[in-house]
Design an enzyme around this catalytic site. Structure first.
Site, mmCIF file in Angstrom:
data_model
loop_
_atom_site.group_PDB
_atom_site.id
_atom_site.type_symbol
_atom_site.label_atom_id
_atom_site.label_comp_id
_atom_site.label_asym_id
_atom_site.label_seq_id
_atom_site.Cartn_x
_atom_site.Cartn_y
_atom_site.Cartn_z
ATOM 1 N N ASP A 193 -1.623 14.904 12.772
ATOM 2 C CA ASP A 193 -1.047 14.052 13.827
ATOM 3 C C ASP A 193 -1.959 14.018 15.053
ATOM 4 O O ASP A 193 -2.102 15.035 15.742
ATOM 5 C CB ASP A 193 0.314 14.603 14.281
ATOM 6 N N TYR A 227 -5.427 8.215 3.558
ATOM 7 C CA TYR A 227 -4.703 6.959 3.774
ATOM 8 C C TYR A 227 -5.501 6.035 4.709
ATOM 9 O O TYR A 227 -5.749 4.869 4.398
ATOM 10 C CB TYR A 227 -3.309 7.250 4.361
ATOM 11 N N ILE A 275 11.074 18.533 15.845
ATOM 12 C CA ILE A 275 10.060 17.951 16.740
ATOM 13 C C ILE A 275 8.741 18.626 16.401
ATOM 14 O O ILE A 275 8.555 19.820 16.676
ATOM 15 C CB ILE A 275 10.427 18.182 18.222
ATOM 16 N N ALA A 299 0.845 -1.195 0.000
ATOM 17 C CA ALA A 299 0.000 0.000 0.000
ATOM 18 C C ALA A 299 0.878 1.242 0.000
ATOM 19 O O ALA A 299 2.021 1.204 0.444
ATOM 20 C CB ALA A 299 -0.886 0.017 1.238
HETATM 21 N N1 UFG Z 1 7.791 13.236 14.189
HETATM 22 C C1 UFG Z 1 8.557 14.357 14.491
HETATM 23 N N2 UFG Z 1 9.524 14.700 13.592
HETATM 24 C C2 UFG Z 1 9.766 13.999 12.444
HETATM 25 C C3 UFG Z 1 8.984 12.858 12.168
HETATM 26 C C4 UFG Z 1 7.994 12.501 13.062
HETATM 27 O O1 UFG Z 1 8.365 15.010 15.508
HETATM 28 O O2 UFG Z 1 10.663 14.404 11.682
HETATM 29 C C5 UFG Z 1 6.739 12.829 15.145
HETATM 30 C C6 UFG Z 1 5.352 12.850 14.532
HETATM 31 O O3 UFG Z 1 4.797 14.116 14.624
HETATM 32 C C7 UFG Z 1 4.648 11.793 15.390
HETATM 33 C C8 UFG Z 1 5.757 10.809 15.756
HETATM 34 O O4 UFG Z 1 6.977 11.503 15.526
HETATM 35 O O5 UFG Z 1 4.182 12.385 16.553
HETATM 36 C C9 UFG Z 1 5.747 9.558 14.905
HETATM 37 O O6 UFG Z 1 5.735 9.953 13.541
HETATM 38 P P1 UFG Z 1 5.961 8.913 12.351
HETATM 39 O O7 UFG Z 1 5.880 9.697 11.078
HETATM 40 O O8 UFG Z 1 7.168 8.103 12.609
HETATM 41 O O9 UFG Z 1 4.730 7.938 12.483
HETATM 42 P P2 UFG Z 1 3.176 8.273 12.474
HETATM 43 O O10 UFG Z 1 2.712 8.035 13.870
HETATM 44 O O11 UFG Z 1 2.836 9.589 11.890
HETATM 45 O O12 UFG Z 1 2.686 7.250 11.390
HETATM 46 C C10 UFG Z 1 2.560 5.887 11.624
HETATM 47 C C11 UFG Z 1 2.659 5.128 10.310
HETATM 48 C C12 UFG Z 1 1.560 5.529 9.385
HETATM 49 C C13 UFG Z 1 0.247 5.374 10.076
HETATM 50 C C14 UFG Z 1 0.263 6.111 11.372
HETATM 51 C C15 UFG Z 1 -0.994 5.914 12.149
HETATM 52 O O13 UFG Z 1 3.910 5.397 9.748
HETATM 53 O O14 UFG Z 1 1.593 4.723 8.248
HETATM 54 O O15 UFG Z 1 1.326 5.661 12.186
HETATM 55 O O16 UFG Z 1 -1.128 6.963 13.038
HETATM 56 F F1 UFG Z 1 -0.747 5.884 9.325
#
Ligand code: UFG
Length: 332
Positions: free
Chosen positions: A285, A141, A207, A75
């Protein structure tokens, strides 16, 4: 079991292929290599470079390889991109998945394991997240994944396909031996970006948001090791023997970890400082997402092995050290 792993050259799919082999099953990989990496799949695994939406080709593979179960990891996963290009997401994540279901029915294959996501819950009212909470995704998504869950419920009722749906929390880490790991282009995930910031491959880690209603003001997530996710996919096989089955499980550790705690853990594991700067919130987020994983533990006898975030990050670090440029330019 003969298992067709669709998206088996991607991050989670390739780890699942390894676990299937270790458990004595016979994985066959189908991947179009748009995002997957050929080097993520061992040479002794049968590999087809093909689109999952190519119904005649997939039907032929399912028949010739005498496939018992299909696992579907292929996906598009970039939440931000899905907001700007929703049709790309619906066409692949839903449209092509329907073609895969049609191929399965053509070939008489009736067992399916699906990668879904905690993003189908949207912004939850209560935590930890249990499986029967309302699902209300806040981005395309998550909506595409929920659409497929609904299709699977209908296919179970009709008797066409029995399925298990896994709603992943934050897939993290790499194989214990460091031979395969996470290599996304573009990379958007926190742990690999923090490692890149620590090693100087990228600039300071941003962050995203420091005033969330959480203990340290940064988002809470549930980081689950990719091999723990993979093991659950195998533990569910017995459940799929029943016709009309549709079951769904959260896959998380149950432990919330903040962005700042991840940065601290990366510093501890690598022994390097992680340069970081505070930045505005990233759109879409949710403040906090972590799982109640009781259902998977009690019904599947599944236990995550990596409960400590540092042990998960240590595997990501091992992968990074041996493959600083990912699959493109491995050192070994
Ligand atoms: N974050 C930062 N800085 C960055 C990247 C991420 O602060 O450079 C934070 C994000 O805001 C979030 C946390 O780190 O709070 C985790 O972020 P990720 O991008 O690693 O993961 P996500 O929680 O956004 O996403 C994951 C999966 C997605 C899915 C999602 C469900 O990667 O495919 O969980 O909420 F959709």
């Amino acid at each position: 079991m003969n298992v067709l792993v669709v998206g088996g050259a991607g991050y989670i799919g390739s780890h699942c292929v390894r676990q299937l082999q270790a458990a004595g099953h016979h994985p066959v990989v189908l991947d179009n290599l748009v995002y997957g990496h050929r080097a993520a799949v061992a040479d002794d695994v049968t590999f087809y470079q093909e689109d999952l939406g190519n119904r005649p080709a997939v039907t032929k593979i399912l028949t010739e390889e005498k496939i018992d179960i299909v696992m579907h990891f292929a996906a598009f996963i970039n939440v931000g991109e899905s907001v700007h290009a929703p049709l790309k997401y619906y066409a692949n994540n839903v449209g092509n998945t329907i073609q895969l279901f049609l191929a399965m029915t053509d070939a008489g294959v009736n067992k399916f394991v699906f990668s879904s996501t905690c993003a189908t819950y949207g912004v939850p009212d209560t935590l930890p997240l249990v499986e029967d909470l309302p699902q209300s995704p806040i981005n395309p998504y998550g909506s595409t994944k929920l659409h497929v869950e609904h299709i699977l419920q209908d296919l179970a009722r009709s008797g066409a396909i029995s399925s298990a749906v896994f709603r992943y929390f934050n897939a993290s880490g790499a194989a214990d031996d460091g031979s395969i790991g996470e290599d996304h282009t573009p990379e958007t995930h926190l742990i690999p970006l923090a490692i890149d910031a620590a090693t100087g491959k990228r600039g300071a880690l941003k962050i995203f948001g420091v005033n969330y209603p959480t203990p340290d003001g940064t988002c809470l997530r549930d980081y689950i090791h990719v091999d723990d996710i993979s093991r659950a996919h195998i533990a569910v096989f017995d459940q799929l023997e029943e016709p009309n089955k549709f079951i769904h499980y959260n896959l998380g550790t149950g432990k919330p970890t903040s962005v700042r705690e991840i940065l601290d853990a990366v510093e501890k594991v690598t022994g390097l400082p992680v340069p970081a700067e505070e930045a505005p919130r990233r759109a879409g987020d949710p403040p906090s997402l972590y799982a109640d994983n009781t259902k998977a533990r009690t019904e599947l006898g599944w236990e995550p092995q990596h409960m400590d975030i540092e042990s998960t990050i240590a595997t990501a670090w091992k992968w990074h050290q041996s493959h600083p440029d990912g699959f493109a330019d491995p050192k070994d």
